[in-house]
Design a protein around this motif. Structure first.
Motif, short mmCIF file in Angstrom:
data_model
loop_
_atom_site.label_atom_id
_atom_site.label_comp_id
_atom_site.label_asym_id
_atom_site.label_seq_id
_atom_site.Cartn_x
_atom_site.Cartn_y
_atom_site.Cartn_z
N THR A 9 0.83 -1.21 0.00
CA THR A 9 0.00 0.00 0.00
C THR A 9 0.86 1.26 0.00
O THR A 9 2.03 1.21 0.34
CB THR A 9 -0.92 0.03 1.25
N PRO A 11 2.76 4.02 1.24
CA PRO A 11 3.26 4.16 2.60
C PRO A 11 3.09 5.56 3.16
O PRO A 11 2.93 6.52 2.40
CB PRO A 11 4.76 3.84 2.45
N LYS A 12 3.15 5.63 4.48
CA LYS A 12 3.20 6.94 5.14
C LYS A 12 4.64 7.21 5.53
O LYS A 12 5.27 6.41 6.21
CB LYS A 12 2.31 6.93 6.38
N PHE A 13 5.18 8.34 5.10
CA PHE A 13 6.51 8.78 5.52
C PHE A 13 6.33 10.00 6.41
O PHE A 13 5.60 10.91 6.06
CB PHE A 13 7.37 9.21 4.32
N GLY A 14 7.04 10.04 7.52
CA GLY A 14 7.04 11.26 8.33
C GLY A 14 5.71 11.50 9.01
O GLY A 14 4.89 10.59 9.16
N LEU A 15 5.51 12.75 9.41
CA LEU A 15 4.39 13.06 10.30
C LEU A 15 3.09 13.34 9.56
O LEU A 15 2.04 12.89 9.97
CB LEU A 15 4.77 14.30 11.13
N ILE A 47 9.19 14.75 0.49
CA ILE A 47 10.17 13.67 0.53
C ILE A 47 10.05 12.80 -0.71
O ILE A 47 8.95 12.52 -1.17
CB ILE A 47 9.90 12.77 1.78
N THR A 48 11.19 12.37 -1.25
CA THR A 48 11.18 11.26 -2.19
C THR A 48 11.96 10.15 -1.53
O THR A 48 13.07 10.36 -1.05
CB THR A 48 11.86 11.64 -3.52
N ASN A 49 11.40 8.98 -1.48
CA ASN A 49 12.03 7.93 -0.71
C ASN A 49 11.70 6.57 -1.32
O ASN A 49 10.66 6.40 -1.94
CB ASN A 49 11.53 7.97 0.74
N TYR A 51 10.45 2.82 -1.09
CA TYR A 51 9.56 2.06 -0.20
C TYR A 51 10.02 0.61 -0.19
O TYR A 51 10.13 -0.03 -1.23
CB TYR A 51 8.12 2.17 -0.67
N GLU A 52 10.29 0.12 1.02
CA GLU A 52 10.83 -1.23 1.16
C GLU A 52 9.72 -2.25 1.32
O GLU A 52 8.71 -1.99 1.97
CB GLU A 52 11.75 -1.27 2.40
N PRO A 54 7.32 -4.91 2.62
CA PRO A 54 6.98 -5.29 3.99
C PRO A 54 7.21 -6.78 4.24
O PRO A 54 7.22 -7.20 5.40
CB PRO A 54 5.49 -4.95 4.08
N VAL A 72 -2.49 7.65 1.31
CA VAL A 72 -1.81 6.67 2.15
C VAL A 72 -2.77 5.51 2.43
O VAL A 72 -3.94 5.72 2.73
CB VAL A 72 -1.37 7.31 3.49
N VAL B 27 7.67 -1.53 9.43
CA VAL B 27 6.68 -2.01 8.46
C VAL B 27 5.30 -1.43 8.77
O VAL B 27 4.60 -0.94 7.89
CB VAL B 27 6.64 -3.56 8.46
N PHE B 29 4.39 1.23 10.51
CA PHE B 29 4.20 2.68 10.39
C PHE B 29 3.85 3.06 8.95
O PHE B 29 3.03 3.94 8.71
CB PHE B 29 5.45 3.45 10.84
N ALA B 30 4.48 2.34 8.00
CA ALA B 30 4.27 2.67 6.59
C ALA B 30 2.82 2.46 6.16
O ALA B 30 2.36 3.05 5.19
CB ALA B 30 5.20 1.85 5.70
N GLY B 32 0.31 3.54 7.58
CA GLY B 32 -0.47 4.73 7.88
C GLY B 32 -1.41 4.59 9.07
O GLY B 32 -2.15 5.50 9.39
N GLY B 36 0.96 10.11 14.35
CA GLY B 36 2.18 10.82 14.80
C GLY B 36 3.44 10.32 14.13
O GLY B 36 3.43 9.88 12.99
N PHE B 37 4.50 10.39 14.89
CA PHE B 37 5.86 10.20 14.41
C PHE B 37 6.49 9.01 15.13
O PHE B 37 6.24 8.83 16.30
CB PHE B 37 6.65 11.43 14.86
N PHE B 243 13.70 9.89 11.35
CA PHE B 243 12.31 9.51 11.59
C PHE B 243 11.92 8.52 10.51
O PHE B 243 12.63 8.35 9.52
CB PHE B 243 11.39 10.75 11.52
N GLU B 244 10.80 7.87 10.67
CA GLU B 244 10.34 6.93 9.65
C GLU B 244 9.90 7.70 8.40
O GLU B 244 8.99 8.52 8.47
CB GLU B 244 9.20 6.06 10.19
N GLY B 245 10.53 7.39 7.28
CA GLY B 245 10.24 8.12 6.05
C GLY B 245 11.39 9.03 5.63
O GLY B 245 11.39 9.58 4.55
N ALA B 247 14.53 10.02 3.98
CA ALA B 247 15.18 9.41 2.81
C ALA B 247 16.69 9.28 2.99
O ALA B 247 17.36 8.65 2.17
CB ALA B 247 14.87 10.23 1.56
#
Lengths: 379, 321
Positions: A9, A11-15, A47-49, A51-52, A54, A72, B27, B29-30, B32, B36-37, B243-245, B247
């Protein structure tokens, strides 16, 4: 884990990420991946990142293609081993999508209405629409001097249960352009005419408060065919007197202490004047062009301490139904303005109520307006 | 140095628990689902565990934004932590704290902390109370190389010496303050900073549990014996982003792959204890399996647990003393 199908799916990166673009796939369908191996590049505004993955498995499908922007949690691919058949995977994708989109819709349905900006001629007006799913003649709410569309906060949701309701900030007010022209009700009415066109509305029920009442009358004079009915709440234009201590004080006061008694003129129950309300007005007045606009309006509408326009003839000439609501203890525009109106006009006076019955007697006003509109439409 | 078998086993278990917990969060956190963080402690396990293996429930620690490892090392249960991170009622803070505010005062875990450099002043207070109460406990602040430059940290180093309190300042130096290299951002060095405030300095390789255990033991003994504060400088590396995300565009190619391949504290630990015949591989494998199912259960329970309701809004917000 034979036959297990694993969704890949967005992904969510960051806050704060809520959606992302699938920039490119790093793995083709049919290729085997390890957990942690990069599957795709995802782009967001920040961000560009990579995605690994799962989990370990065969990337059986690309559900989303490169370039697609998705929320997301949306399905972008499917991982499984050989034991899962193509039919299984099709069924999985269908089920995932059904569940995901139903979740999305229920969220969208419960979402608060959002303001949007509409261009009316040269001016940009901040507009809040609710009850947008309703057919029939919509209701247009016009606030008064120094107010904004939040003046209808206790009315708009109730009226929107049966009708589409449009509130907006007049030029020079709220989040709209601060340009007021000559500041006359006629000029405001002309701008509203353009707003009605921009929103592609044929006819509207108009509800105007205070100076907004005078503007509603001018709108009826200007575009009579577009006005299905008039509801005037403590309107200007029907009498001569105006409380200049309010008008002048509203323009001049720049501190909470001096503004608070001025705001007190608006209501009978002074405890309704909260610190937050006063501070919001002070903040609003500090915006560029606001005080200048208010001064122009006051100069045009209330020079010499009197209302500069008599709109009773306009009211008498209007062919649609008219209702007038007035607080008996209005300290800004005297309730005597409701006297001597044509018999066809429904008049309701609210005892123990000041200049803003839509706030102080919200539920009674909502009932009166709803009943009046129902009746107007039944004819 | 001799370490008792039960300490070896419990330390390995803690490090493995942190690793599994964090890898799983990476895994989850991605997807969604987690509000939070989160900041992951993967790669740094030997530091938190090497220090906390010397502590009891009476001792107090203050953690950082990257706090999951310290929590687990101090004995906070993974069920309550996972639920907390998912924002559920069953979380250790009833779901109202989240990743960066996990605390369990009954275990001496004074809290993760969203404020960089927020922990050192807290443990000055905790250490002062240990001194006044004469309870024999020590207070430990974990903080990063970035936080080592914060005024609050430097003031705390000063105050701890002035008060002569049982405090240990553990600098977890992973080489980056967010995306800025500590080689760029830290003036002078930690050793001279400790000397400047008149406290002894200990240093160790944070990828090596035994090195951390040894150095932490010396620093903690110094403080516990009434000699005042000490600084422990742990050199380590984080495997995921700040943090998660994140790069991680500021890291060299293959930097993390090399760390994982050559500096894995769990691999180092296994190699050392099995070669020395202290523990056998099968016992460690059993622990790995047990930890994995523990984390699976924690995630499943967290996802199924209820969210806080409106009535909880003001609960636990105000306390009276």
């Amino acid at each position: 884990m034979s036959g297990t199908i694993i969704p890949v799916t967005m992904p969510k990166f960051g806050l704060a990420m809520t959606e992302g673009k699938l920039a490119s796939w790093s793995v083709k369908p049919g290729e085997t991946v390890k957990a942690g191996q990069e599957l795709a590049d995802i782009e967001t505004s920040k961000i560009t990142n990579g995605y690994e993955s799962p989990a370990e498995g065969i990337l059986r499908r690309h559900v989303a293609e490169a370039g697609e922007m998705l929320p997301v949690g949306a399905l972008i691919g499917v991982l499984a081993d050989d034991a899962a058949s193509d039919d299984d995977i099709d069924a999985f994708i269908k089920k995932f999508r059904d569940e995901f989109s139903s979740g999305e819709e229920s969220e969208a349905g419960s979402a608060e209405p959002q303001r949007r900006v509409i261009e009316a001629g040269d001016l940009k007006l901040s507009v809040l629409e609710s009850g947008v799913d309703h057919d029939g003649v919509p209701v247009l709410l016009i606030h008064g001097f120094g107010g904004d569309l939040t003046n209808w906060i206790l009315n708009q949701p109730a009226l929107a249960e049966k009708r589409k309701v449009i509130a907006f900030d007049l030029p020079g007010h709220g989040e709209s352009t601060k340009e007021v022209g000559d500041g006359s009700p006629v000029t405001f009415a002309a701008t509203i005419g353009k707003l009605i066109e921009a929103l592609a509305l044929n006819r509207v029920h108009v509800v105007g408060h205070s100076l907004g009442g005078a503007i509603a009358l001018e709108l009826a004079a200007l575009k009579g065919d577009a006005v299905a009915s008039l509801t005037l709440i403590d309107p200007a234009g029907l009498g001569q007197d105006i409380n200049m201590a309010f008008i002048g004080g509203f323009i001049e006061a720049d501190r909470r202490k001096t503004l608070e008694p001025v705001i007190g003129y608006l209501v009978h129950d002074k405890s309704l004047v909260t610190r937050a309300m006063v501070e919001n007005i002070i903040r609003f007045k500090r915006l560029d062009g606001v005080v200048k606009g208010l001064k122009t309006i006051a100069q045009t509408c209330f020079h010499d301490g009197k209302q500069a326009f008599g709109l009773r003839p306009v009211l008498e000439a209007f062919r649609g139904p008219v209702q007038v609501l007035w607080g008996e203890d209005d300290e800004i525009l005297s309730v005597s303005g409701a006297d001597g109106l044509p018999e066809s006009v429904t008049v309701i006076r609210y005892p123990g109520t000041g200049h803003m019955p839509q706030l102080e007697k919200a539920s009674e006003v909502n009932k009166a307006v709803s009943a009046f509109l129902d009746k107007a439409e039944a004819k | 140095m001799q370490i008792a078998r039960d300490i070896l086993l419990s330390s390995y278990r803690s490090m493995r628990t942190i690793r599994e917990f964090e890898e799983r969060l990476h895994v989850e956190f991605a997807t969604g689902e987690i509000p939070g963080f989160v900041h992951l402690y993967c790669g740094e396990e030997a530091s938190g565990v090497g220090v906390c293996s010397h502590l009891t429930e009476k001792d107090t620690i203050a953690s950082t934004h990257r706090g999951h490892g310290h929590c687990i090392a101090k004995g906070v249960g993974v069920d309550g932590m996972m639920a907390e991170i998912y924002g559920r009622q069953t979380g250790v803070c009833r779901g109202k704290g989240g990743s960066m505010h996990i605390a369990d005062l009954s275990l001496g875990m004074l809290g993760a902390n969203g404020i960089v450099g927020g922990g050192p002043p807290l443990i000055c207070g905790a250490a002062l109370s240990h001194k006044i109460l004469k309870d024999g406990a020590v207070a430990i602040a974990f903080y990063g190389d970035g936080a080592s430059n914060e005024g609050s940290t430097l003031e705390s180093l000063n105050l701890a010496t002035v008060w002569n309190i049982p405090a240990v300042f553990v600098v977890e130096d992973n080489g980056y303050g967010e995306a800025t290299g500590s080689s760029y951002a830290c003036a002078g060095n930690q050793k001279d900073r400790a000397a400047g405030f008149g406290m002894p300095y200990f240093e160790c390789d944070g990828n090596d549990f035994f090195a951390v255990y040894q150095a932490a033991g010396e620093a903690i003994s110094h403080a516990r014996n009434g000699n005042g504060p000490a600084m422990l400088h742990v050199h380590l590396a984080r495997w995921y982003g700040h943090f998660e995300g994140d790069a991680m565009t500021y890291r060299a190619d293959n930097e993390v792959a090399k760390l994982r391949a050559e500096h894995d504290c769990l691999v180092n630990f296994r190699k050392r204890v099995t070669e020395a015949g202290l523990l056998d591989a099968s016992a460690l494998n059993d622990l790995d399996t047990a930890v994995k199912s523990e984390i699976d259960a924690a995630v499943a329970a967290a996802k199924a647990a209820p969210l806080p309701d409106e009535a909880d809004l003001l609960k636990d917000v105000y306390v009276s003393y």
